[in-house]
Design a protein around this motif. Structure first.
Motif, short mmCIF file in Angstrom:
data_model
loop_
_atom_site.label_atom_id
_atom_site.label_comp_id
_atom_site.label_asym_id
_atom_site.label_seq_id
_atom_site.Cartn_x
_atom_site.Cartn_y
_atom_site.Cartn_z
N HIS A 10 9.02 8.75 -4.28
CA HIS A 10 10.19 7.93 -4.59
C HIS A 10 10.42 7.96 -6.09
O HIS A 10 9.57 7.60 -6.87
CB HIS A 10 9.99 6.48 -4.14
N GLY A 11 11.61 8.39 -6.49
CA GLY A 11 11.97 8.30 -7.90
C GLY A 11 11.13 9.21 -8.77
O GLY A 11 10.31 8.77 -9.55
N GLU A 12 11.34 10.54 -8.61
CA GLU A 12 10.67 11.55 -9.41
C GLU A 12 9.15 11.48 -9.23
O GLU A 12 8.38 11.54 -10.19
CB GLU A 12 11.05 11.41 -10.88
N GLY A 13 8.72 11.35 -7.99
CA GLY A 13 7.29 11.38 -7.70
C GLY A 13 6.61 10.03 -7.68
O GLY A 13 5.49 9.93 -7.23
N VAL A 14 7.26 8.99 -8.17
CA VAL A 14 6.65 7.67 -8.16
C VAL A 14 6.64 7.13 -6.73
O VAL A 14 7.53 7.42 -5.94
CB VAL A 14 7.40 6.70 -9.10
N THR A 15 5.62 6.39 -6.36
CA THR A 15 5.54 5.84 -5.02
C THR A 15 6.29 4.51 -4.94
O THR A 15 6.53 3.85 -5.95
CB THR A 15 4.08 5.60 -4.59
N ALA A 16 6.62 4.14 -3.71
CA ALA A 16 7.23 2.83 -3.49
C ALA A 16 6.30 1.73 -3.97
O ALA A 16 6.74 0.71 -4.52
CB ALA A 16 7.57 2.64 -2.01
N GLU A 124 18.59 4.06 -0.69
CA GLU A 124 17.80 3.22 0.20
C GLU A 124 16.87 2.33 -0.62
O GLU A 124 16.20 2.81 -1.55
CB GLU A 124 16.96 4.10 1.14
N ILE A 125 16.82 1.04 -0.27
CA ILE A 125 15.88 0.13 -0.93
C ILE A 125 14.47 0.45 -0.44
O ILE A 125 14.18 0.42 0.76
CB ILE A 125 16.22 -1.34 -0.63
N VAL A 126 13.57 0.76 -1.38
CA VAL A 126 12.19 1.12 -1.03
C VAL A 126 11.18 0.09 -1.51
O VAL A 126 10.01 0.13 -1.12
CB VAL A 126 11.81 2.52 -1.58
N ALA A 127 11.60 -0.83 -2.37
CA ALA A 127 10.71 -1.89 -2.86
C ALA A 127 11.55 -3.12 -3.16
O ALA A 127 12.69 -3.01 -3.61
CB ALA A 127 9.96 -1.45 -4.11
N GLY A 128 10.98 -4.30 -2.89
CA GLY A 128 11.71 -5.53 -3.14
C GLY A 128 10.79 -6.70 -3.40
O GLY A 128 9.73 -6.81 -2.77
N VAL A 129 11.20 -7.54 -4.35
CA VAL A 129 10.45 -8.74 -4.71
C VAL A 129 11.42 -9.91 -4.78
O VAL A 129 12.50 -9.80 -5.38
CB VAL A 129 9.75 -8.59 -6.07
N VAL A 130 11.05 -11.03 -4.17
CA VAL A 130 11.78 -12.29 -4.32
C VAL A 130 10.78 -13.33 -4.78
O VAL A 130 9.88 -13.71 -4.03
CB VAL A 130 12.45 -12.71 -3.00
N ASN A 131 10.92 -13.76 -6.02
CA ASN A 131 9.98 -14.70 -6.62
C ASN A 131 10.62 -16.09 -6.63
O ASN A 131 11.46 -16.40 -7.48
CB ASN A 131 9.62 -14.26 -8.04
N ALA A 142 7.20 -3.06 0.31
CA ALA A 142 7.47 -1.66 0.02
C ALA A 142 7.79 -0.98 1.35
O ALA A 142 7.21 -1.32 2.38
CB ALA A 142 6.28 -1.00 -0.66
N LYS A 143 8.71 -0.03 1.31
CA LYS A 143 9.16 0.64 2.53
C LYS A 143 7.97 1.20 3.30
O LYS A 143 7.15 1.94 2.77
CB LYS A 143 10.12 1.76 2.15
N GLY A 144 7.85 0.79 4.57
CA GLY A 144 6.78 1.28 5.41
C GLY A 144 5.44 0.61 5.24
O GLY A 144 4.48 0.94 5.92
N GLU A 145 5.38 -0.39 4.34
CA GLU A 145 4.09 -1.03 4.03
C GLU A 145 4.04 -2.50 4.41
O GLU A 145 3.09 -3.21 4.06
CB GLU A 145 3.80 -0.88 2.54
N GLY A 146 5.06 -3.00 5.11
CA GLY A 146 5.04 -4.39 5.54
C GLY A 146 5.57 -5.35 4.50
O GLY A 146 5.82 -4.98 3.35
N ALA A 147 5.75 -6.59 4.93
CA ALA A 147 6.22 -7.66 4.06
C ALA A 147 5.08 -8.64 3.82
O ALA A 147 4.26 -8.89 4.71
CB ALA A 147 7.39 -8.39 4.71
N TRP A 148 5.06 -9.20 2.61
CA TRP A 148 3.90 -9.99 2.19
C TRP A 148 4.34 -11.22 1.42
O TRP A 148 5.34 -11.19 0.70
CB TRP A 148 2.98 -9.15 1.31
#
Length: 276
Positions: A10-16, A124-131, A142-148
């Motif tokens: 994701h994003g030039e080789g960076v991971t979600a 596509e949204i691949v990472a999200g944070v709501v603080n 993170a996409k494919g990694e569940g919500a926490w």
């Protein structure tokens, strides 16, 4: 992180996961700044779509801080922010920023407002944070990694029939839109358990993810309102879409577990909830 499809490159080789870690750090810093600098009675700096659609000086300050941190860490990336608009970039990602989702709550000292940061790659949204700063709760996915939530895996409620569903919603800023929304709600209320209104789209979507409400719908949200929260809800097992299978759109967003989603859709569709 592992090698499942969608996690790497994701994003030039960076991971979600790496994008999520950066988004989390930035959302925490912005939240701490807002909590430290919020006066007892914040003043309205400006209004947008109506006199009740407000901006405070700290909305702008928080977005400036977030943009600065993104620029330091990933100077080529694009940023779409509620207050600062769309800044194009040459990097592999676009950051979707709402510096304070729930500004009226922030203004009044109510505890449901949040810094929301989503990261988009190839549309596509691949990472999200709501603080949610006042409550000390940070939701992430993170996409494919569940919500926490603060290290605890989230799952939306399943198997809830429409007549037992606790449904979150929100209202627009214009009088004509609110009138239609009230008419729609009058038809919805007899068919469900009850309604909840937090004043923050991002927090409502996280509430679906956490099982604090069963469903959510609203007309008039913007991309920055639901970018991060929508991924968090989806990673918790919820479906998030518009009417008639259309993608989420300012006309209408709906979110619930499969099954309940379709029941809510079929209740709302004949009521024309996507028109003023």
């Amino acid at each position: 992180m592992d090698d499942r499809e969608g996690v790497h490159d994701h994003g030039e080789g960076v991971t979600a996961g790496e994008l999520l870690a950066l988004a989390t750090d930035i959302a925490r810093e912005a939240g701490e700044m807002l909590l430290a600098k919020r006066p007892a009675r914040p003043e309205v700096l400006a209004t947008k779509s109506s006199p009740t659609d407000v901006v405070t000086a700290l909305d702008k300050a928080a977005e400036e801080l977030i943009r600065a941190r993104i620029g330091q860490a990933r100077p080529g990336d694009a940023v779409l922010g509620e207050e600062g608009g769309d800044t194009p970039g040459e990097g592999g990602a676009r950051w979707i920023v709402d510096p304070i989702d729930g500004t009226v709550n922030f203004l009044y000292g109510l505890p449901d407002w949040a810094v929301s940061i989503g990261v988009e790659v190839d549309g596509e949204i691949v990472a999200g944070v709501v603080n949610n700063i006042p409550r000390g709760q940070l939701f992430s996915a993170a996409k494919g990694e569940g919500a926490w939530l603060d290290g605890e895996r989230l799952w939306c409620n399943t198997g809830v029939p429409l007549d037992r569903a606790l449904v979150a919603t929100g209202f627009g800023y214009g009088a004509d839109r609110r009138r239609v929304q009230a008419e729609v709600l009058a038809q919805v209320m007899p068919r469900i358990r009850d309604i909840r209104r937090s004043g923050s789209c991002a927090i409502d979507l996280c509430s679906v993810a956490a099982g604090r409400v069963d469903a959510y719908f609203e007309r008039g949200t913007n991309y920055w309102d639901h970018a991060a929260g929508g991924l968090i809800a989806a990673e918790a097992g919820a479906r998030i879409d518009g009417l008639y299978g259309r993608p989420v759109h300012p006309d209408l967003v709906m979110c619930a577990a499969p099954g309940l989603f379709e029941e809510l859709h079929d209740l709302l569709a004949p009521l024309d909830p996507d028109h003023d």
